[in-house]
Design an enzyme around this catalytic site. Structure first.
Site, PDB file in Angstrom:
ATOM      1  N   GLY A  33      -2.857   4.212   3.272  1.00  0.00           N
ATOM      2  CA  GLY A  33      -3.617   5.320   3.828  1.00  0.00           C
ATOM      3  C   GLY A  33      -3.067   6.674   3.418  1.00  0.00           C
ATOM      4  O   GLY A  33      -2.339   6.770   2.437  1.00  0.00           O
ATOM      5  N   HIS A  39      -5.105   7.483  -4.978  1.00  0.00           N
ATOM      6  CA  HIS A  39      -5.787   6.321  -4.396  1.00  0.00           C
ATOM      7  C   HIS A  39      -7.268   6.304  -4.794  1.00  0.00           C
ATOM      8  O   HIS A  39      -7.831   5.253  -5.110  1.00  0.00           O
ATOM      9  CB  HIS A  39      -5.722   6.364  -2.862  1.00  0.00           C
ATOM     10  CG  HIS A  39      -4.332   6.386  -2.288  1.00  0.00           C
ATOM     11  ND1 HIS A  39      -3.841   7.468  -1.593  1.00  0.00           N
ATOM     12  CD2 HIS A  39      -3.354   5.462  -2.296  1.00  0.00           C
ATOM     13  CE1 HIS A  39      -2.606   7.192  -1.184  1.00  0.00           C
ATOM     14  NE2 HIS A  39      -2.281   5.995  -1.596  1.00  0.00           N
ATOM     15  N   LYS A 151       2.101   4.399 -10.695  1.00  0.00           N
ATOM     16  CA  LYS A 151       3.064   5.273  -9.989  1.00  0.00           C
ATOM     17  C   LYS A 151       4.199   4.423  -9.426  1.00  0.00           C
ATOM     18  O   LYS A 151       5.365   4.780  -9.520  1.00  0.00           O
ATOM     19  CB  LYS A 151       2.312   5.993  -8.881  1.00  0.00           C
ATOM     20  CG  LYS A 151       3.121   6.437  -7.702  1.00  0.00           C
ATOM     21  CD  LYS A 151       3.535   7.846  -7.881  1.00  0.00           C
ATOM     22  CE  LYS A 151       4.517   8.321  -6.840  1.00  0.00           C
ATOM     23  NZ  LYS A 151       4.441   7.671  -5.563  1.00  0.00           N
ATOM     24  N   SER A 187       1.497  11.779  -4.202  1.00  0.00           N
ATOM     25  CA  SER A 187       2.092  10.821  -3.270  1.00  0.00           C
ATOM     26  C   SER A 187       1.838  11.310  -1.853  1.00  0.00           C
ATOM     27  O   SER A 187       1.832  12.520  -1.599  1.00  0.00           O
ATOM     28  CB  SER A 187       3.599  10.737  -3.513  1.00  0.00           C
ATOM     29  OG  SER A 187       4.242  10.146  -2.399  1.00  0.00           O
TER      30      SER A 187
HETATM   31  P1  AMP Z   1       0.516   3.689  -1.201  1.00  0.00           P
HETATM   32  O1  AMP Z   1      -0.549   4.073  -0.221  1.00  0.00           O
HETATM   33  O2  AMP Z   1       1.487   4.772  -1.494  1.00  0.00           O
HETATM   34  O3  AMP Z   1       1.166   2.368  -0.866  1.00  0.00           O
HETATM   35  O4  AMP Z   1      -0.237   3.444  -2.554  1.00  0.00           O
HETATM   36  C1  AMP Z   1      -1.311   2.571  -2.656  1.00  0.00           C
HETATM   37  C2  AMP Z   1      -1.656   2.361  -4.110  1.00  0.00           C
HETATM   38  O5  AMP Z   1      -2.001   3.610  -4.700  1.00  0.00           O
HETATM   39  C3  AMP Z   1      -0.479   1.796  -4.920  1.00  0.00           C
HETATM   40  O6  AMP Z   1      -0.977   0.849  -5.840  1.00  0.00           O
HETATM   41  C4  AMP Z   1       0.053   3.019  -5.599  1.00  0.00           C
HETATM   42  O7  AMP Z   1       0.721   2.739  -6.815  1.00  0.00           O
HETATM   43  C5  AMP Z   1      -1.212   3.802  -5.858  1.00  0.00           C
HETATM   44  N1  AMP Z   1      -0.915   5.216  -6.051  1.00  0.00           N
HETATM   45  C6  AMP Z   1      -0.224   6.032  -5.224  1.00  0.00           C
HETATM   46  N2  AMP Z   1      -0.090   7.253  -5.763  1.00  0.00           N
HETATM   47  C7  AMP Z   1      -0.708   7.203  -6.963  1.00  0.00           C
HETATM   48  C8  AMP Z   1      -0.905   8.151  -8.021  1.00  0.00           C
HETATM   49  N3  AMP Z   1      -0.443   9.396  -7.949  1.00  0.00           N
HETATM   50  N4  AMP Z   1      -1.599   7.765  -9.095  1.00  0.00           N
HETATM   51  C9  AMP Z   1      -2.069   6.495  -9.211  1.00  0.00           C
HETATM   52  N5  AMP Z   1      -1.909   5.566  -8.253  1.00  0.00           N
HETATM   53  C10 AMP Z   1      -1.247   5.903  -7.153  1.00  0.00           C
END
Ligand code: AMP
Length: 298
Positions: A33, A39, A151, A187
């Site tokens: 989230g 995302h 990422k 992020s």
């Molecule tokens: P998270 O919510 O941080 O666990 O991320 C969920 C998904 O989104 C994971 O597969 C991450 O690698 C991807 N993600 C997060 N930040 C980025 C970004 N800046 N660019 C591409 N994918 C991302």
């Protein structure tokens, strides 16, 4: 179109049963989230190649260490639901912690070598939490294409290994990193940074980019590439956790991808560093003839 908001396993299963019966291709974007453009790019990619896109939103307690930011991790389901809908998701699956981890649960999924080192060395238990929750999602949501960001490069490789080793009926797609205009990888944790820290945070990408450019100009010496990447980080207030060159495909150790101190195989340069107590990670793939925009911001 507004995505259907689903919280219970039963409802999610019956939705997906209907999609599978209609032979629709299912795409899944697992997230914690606090959705941002990174995302959303995964959701859009899923929309391009599948028929029914599920975004999962779950702040997974087992992947946080005892001194990490589980409590303060941003939670805003309403906004996430709106953003996921606008990017084209058909459903947002936001399960309850009690259903994901019912009382008495005691099973964990462990991927071995590739989970050790890098983030695995600095966040004990982190990947065990990730592989456990992702395998729960694979079982619950079933056959389909699952989209992950580069990422979290080590996470992507760990999940690929798990899917392969446990014969999950899933395809894994790794998607490019989406960056802010100064190059900082997007992020959910960037929001923790004070304005002055936010200014300095670009140092991570500046270093990676300098190494990438030099690599594209023919530099292969490991020490040279590492010091190019390190210089802007050293000049900032970042506290470096690791900066390492590994094999691009299996995160092979440096000895396996270099000879006489020079890279002889495609590599990935990975960094983790802390700024004002906020831990940030980034990486860049070093391979000959990579598209120019990889070294720039996109
Ligand atoms: P998270 O919510 O941080 O666990 O991320 C969920 C998904 O989104 C994971 O597969 C991450 O690698 C991807 N993600 C997060 N930040 C980025 C970004 N800046 N660019 C591409 N994918 C991302």
């Amino acid at each position: 179109m507004t995505a259907q908001l689903v919280e219970s396993f039963d409802e999610m299963r019956s939705l997906l049963r209907a999609e599978h019966r209609s032979e629709h291709r299912v795409g899944v974007v697992p997230t914690m989230g606090a959705l941002h453009e990174g995302h959303l790019s995964l959701i859009r990619k899923a929309r391009e190649t599948t028929d029914f896109v599920v975004t999962t939103v779950f702040v997974n307690p087992t992947q946080f260490g005892p001194n990490e930011d589980f409590e303060r991790y941003p939670r805003r389901l309403e906004e996430d639901h709106r953003l996921a809908s606008s990017a084209g998701a058909h459903a947002v699956f936001a399960p309850k912690t009690e259903e994901m981890y019912p009382p008495g649960e005691q099973t964990r999924v462990v991927v071995r070598t590739i989970s050790q080192g890098l983030c695995g060395a600095h966040r004990p238990g982190h990947f065990e939490g990730v592989t456990t929750v992702v395998s729960k999602l694979f079982h619950l949501l079933g056959e389909g294409t699952y989209f992950f960001g580069k990422k979290d490069f080590q996470q992507l490789r760990v999940i690929e290994a798990m899917a392969r080793d446990l014969f999950f009926p899933v395809a894994i797609v790794g998607c490019p990193i989406v960056r802010e205009s100064d190059g900082l990888a997007m992020s959910s944790r960037n929001a923790y940074l004070s304005p002055s820290a936010r200014q300095q945070a670009r140092a991570l990408w500046e270093g990676l980019q300098a190494a990438w450019r030099s690599y594209q100009e023919g530099e292969r010496k490991v020490q040279e590439l590492l010091s190019l990447a390190r210089a802007p980080i050293d000049a900032s207030e970042f506290e470096l956790e690791y900066l390492e060159l590994r094999g691009r495909d299996q995160l092979e150790a440096l000895e396996q991808i270099s000879q006489g101190g020079s890279l002889v195989q495609p590599a990935v340069l990975l960094v983790a560093a802390e700024l004002e107590g906020t831990r940030l990670i980034d990486n860049v793939v070093l391979e000959p003839g990579a598209p120019a925009q990889l070294g720039g911001v996109r």
